[in-house]
Every structure is written in C-alpha cells, then in structure tokens.
Scaffold this active site. Structure first.
Site: not given
Ligand code: F6P
Length: 405
Positions: A143, A188, A293
């Site tokens: 993040d 995120g 990711q």
C-alpha cells in the site's frame, strides 16, 4: 549470549522474505547472538510460544537466494491487534514469558502500520516491567502508506507488476475494431499509491491508463461516466485504473472487517463494469488484480528486494546497538541517480497512521496522475532478479506444512 526473534505480519508482499533474510544474515554476523527464532504467524507465535530455529531451516546460500525470490511470508502472518496494556495485560504477560523463556534479546517485527502498533505497544510495556528486549519494526506493505518513510518494501515490486500488467492489458484491449472499456481494480486500501503507479506507462509514451481514480479524490459516478464517454471519443479502447479504496455504494463490498476494523475492499471493478454496461452499453470488462499484485515475484523489482534485505539488516543492527520502539525508514536523497539512506523513526509516528498520495501528484480533473509524479515511482520498479527456476517456473522456499500449524 542471547537469541533473536523475528516475525512477519499483515498482508503479503514480494519483499517480506527478503527482509527476513536481512535480519537472519546480519544476526549470524553478531558473535553475541545465538539462535535466530522465527515466530509462526506473527505475534501469535510469540503469544503461543510457537517459534522455529531458522538456522536449522535456512541451511545454504541457495536457500537464502530462494527465500529472497519467494513471495509472501514464509513464517505465516496475522492481523492481530494487541489490546491496550493498561486495560488488559494478559496477552502481554504471555509475550513476556515466551521472550524470557527463549532468552530473546531483540524482536524484529516486519509489517505495516498496524504491525507498528504492536512495536509501539510492546516497547512501552517492556519499559514498565523492566524487560530488556529491544523491539524494532521493519516496514513492508504494497500500500506504500507508512508515514515518515519515502516508500515501503513490497511496494516497488507490486508497482512493477501493476504497470507491466496494465501494459499487457493495453496491448490485448486494442485488437478489435469495436469500442471497449477495461477497468482494472488495484489494491492499496485508502491510499492511491499503487493505483497511481500504473501511470508509469505514460513515461513510455502510452496514453493508457486513460483514467486513474484514487481514494484521495472524492469519487462521483456521474463524473466517472462523463469521463469515460469523453475518453471514448478519443480512444477506441479505454483503460481505467481504479483503486479498491474509492467510496462505493453500500452493498458493493462484502462488509467483512479484519481485527483492525479494516474492510475487505474488493468489488469496485465489477460494480463499475455494470455501471458502464447499463449507462453506455459498450463492450466492458473488469479485471481485479487481486492477490497477484502482491505475490508476483516473477516480475519483482530487484531494487525493492535488495532494499528489503538492507532494511532488515539495518533493523538488526539498530537493535544490537540498543534501539527500541523504532522503525527503520528510507529517506530519498535523489530520484536520479536514485539514492536513499536508511534511518530510524519512532514507532508512534508510524503506528496506525496512513500516508496518502500527495495532491500535487494528481491532475486538476482528479482523474489521472501528473507526468511530474513519475520520477517518484520509476526508481522503485527498476531491476530484475536472476530467478532460480524449475520446470520453467520460479522456485520457492517453503517451510514444511507441519511447522506452520
Ligand atoms: O494491506 C495490504 C493489503 O494487501 C491491502 O492492499 C488490501 O486491502 C488488504 O491487504 C487485503 O487484506 P487481506 O490480506 O486480509 O486479504
């Protein structure tokens, strides 16, 4: 002689195991350090006295190299919120018992802003009971939302995956003559760093992503539809990057929360896909990059992996030199040539706080990232690991399942 304990906590990244390597390797160099214990499932392993002697598991240089290229947390993870020790001391007593019984002189906690809350609370508590165990936080999170530090290990690799995947999606989307919209949902939490990193494609002359929505800007459905229409008048295939953390109507997400009260945020991409289908009626697809990711180490950033190891090693040195209640942080000296130094910050300046994308990184329409922001992202995604493979795919290092129980 004393022992070291190290644990991993929070959401996975490609770089957490590299920080573990940093701690482990550095500890082996200190003559007064005996065993290096890995705590299974973060702080839960310390509470339950579930520790493994890493010297009996990481045996060779090959093991070290494999561990560095292995995503996620080899020791398991947790999202465990310690209570306030003034109100509930029970769990703290268990932690202190384990640390005393195992003769631990320093505990290194690799994690994000929630985990730094544990670093802060333990260092405060140990001061009140006169327990001389140094507590140091090693940052990590895709993040990139930790305060004080320029960036967090794990972010660079995730950003590289996001940008490279966006690039591939761009190639795939433009093959047909019909107009289309592709919406890519990116993790995120409440910070738009990772979503913004998709814009590094602009530095390669790509017009995609044509629209970028981050949580730092209030989201309006009407404006989103108008933005998409406008981009469709210019581009046959419109590519949209959207952060999982933008405000969505009730019911789009599951409503489930973790121990820190954070919502599981997945679902915005699918929702916006249905909005475009109903309002514009063109070909539309949504892609959730989901956990890939944060664990796609086949395309990790060497800069990220190397920095993660360096910050782990620096954390161990900080503890040996007597630091406690500290978190290791990066301070960027220059974008080009990229230069950073590792420093320390107080855990209380990082615990439970979030760092957001600066307003000057976002364009005036609030729907893309400015060219001038790209210099921040680009150095973090540089370099490739020389991956060890088997059957053509990257090999991983894993502890035996029975150890992780
Ligand atoms: O904090 C890291 C993160 O990957 C966020 O980007 C995401 O919202 C969250 O963790 C997902 O939580 P979990 O790992 O519990 O699925």
């Amino acid at each position: 002689m004393f022992n070291i304990a190290v644990a991993q906590s929070g959401g996975p990244t490609c770089a957490i195991n590299s920080s573990l390597v940093g701690v482990f390797r550095e500890a082996l160099k200190v003559p007064s350090v005996d065993a290096v214990f890995g705590s299974i499932n973060g702080i839960e392993g310390i509470i339950d006295n579930h520790l493994v002697d890493l010297r009996t598991m990481i045996l060779t240089n090959n093991d070290i190299e494999l561990l560095k290229q292995t995503p996620s947390t080899v020791l398991g993870s947790c999202r465990y919120k310690l209570p306030d020790w003034r109100e509930d001391e029970e769990v703290y007593k268990k932690i202190a018992d384990t640390l005393r019984q195992r003769n631990i002189g320093a505990f290194l906690y690799i994690g994000g802003n929630d985990s730094m809350d544990t670093v802060k609370k333990l260092s405060e508590y140990f001061a009140t009971i006169d327990l001389d165990v140094k507590i140091i936080g090693i940052p990590k999170t895709i993040d990139n939302d930790l305060c004080v530090t320029d960036h967090t290990p794990g972010f660079g690799s995730a950003a590289k995956y996001v940008a490279a995947t966006m690039h591939e999606i761009t190639r795939d989307s433009i093959v047909y003559s019909i107009p289309s919209v592709t919406i890519v949902e990116i993790m995120g939490r409440h910070a738009g760093w990772l979503t913004a990193s998709s814009a590094v494609l602009h530095a390669m002359g790509e017009t995609a992503p044509h629209l970028v929505y981050v949580p730092e800007v209030d989201f309006s459905l009407e404006k989103f539809i108008a933005d998409v229409r406008q981009q469709m008048s210019k581009h046959k295939a419109v590519i949209v990057a959207v952060s999982e953390g933008i405000e969505v109507p009730e019911g789009v997400q599951s409503g489930v929360v973790d121990n820190f009260g954070h919502k599981y945020l997945s679902g915005i991409g699918k929702y916006l896909e249905s909005v475009i289908r109903n309002e514009i009626g063109c070909k539309v697809r949504s892609i959730e990059l989901n956990v890939m990711q944060r664990c796609s180490s086949h395309i990790c950033s060497k800069t990220d992996i190397d920095e993660a190891e360096a910050v782990g090693a620096a954390g161990l040195r900080c503890a040996i030199e007597g630091g406690t209640g500290k978190v290791m942080v990066f301070r960027r000296i220059e974008d080009a040539p990229y230069t950073v130094v590792i420093e320390t910050a107080d855990a209380e300046d990082i615990a439970n706080r979030e760092k957001f994308l600066p307003a000057e990184y976002i364009n005036s329409a609030g729907n893309n990232i400015r060219e001038s922001a790209l210099g921040y992202f680009l150095p973090l995604i540089q370099g490739d690991l020389n991956l060890i493979t088997e059957n053509g795919i990257p090999k991983h290092f894993a502890l035996h399942e029975s150890v992780l129980k």
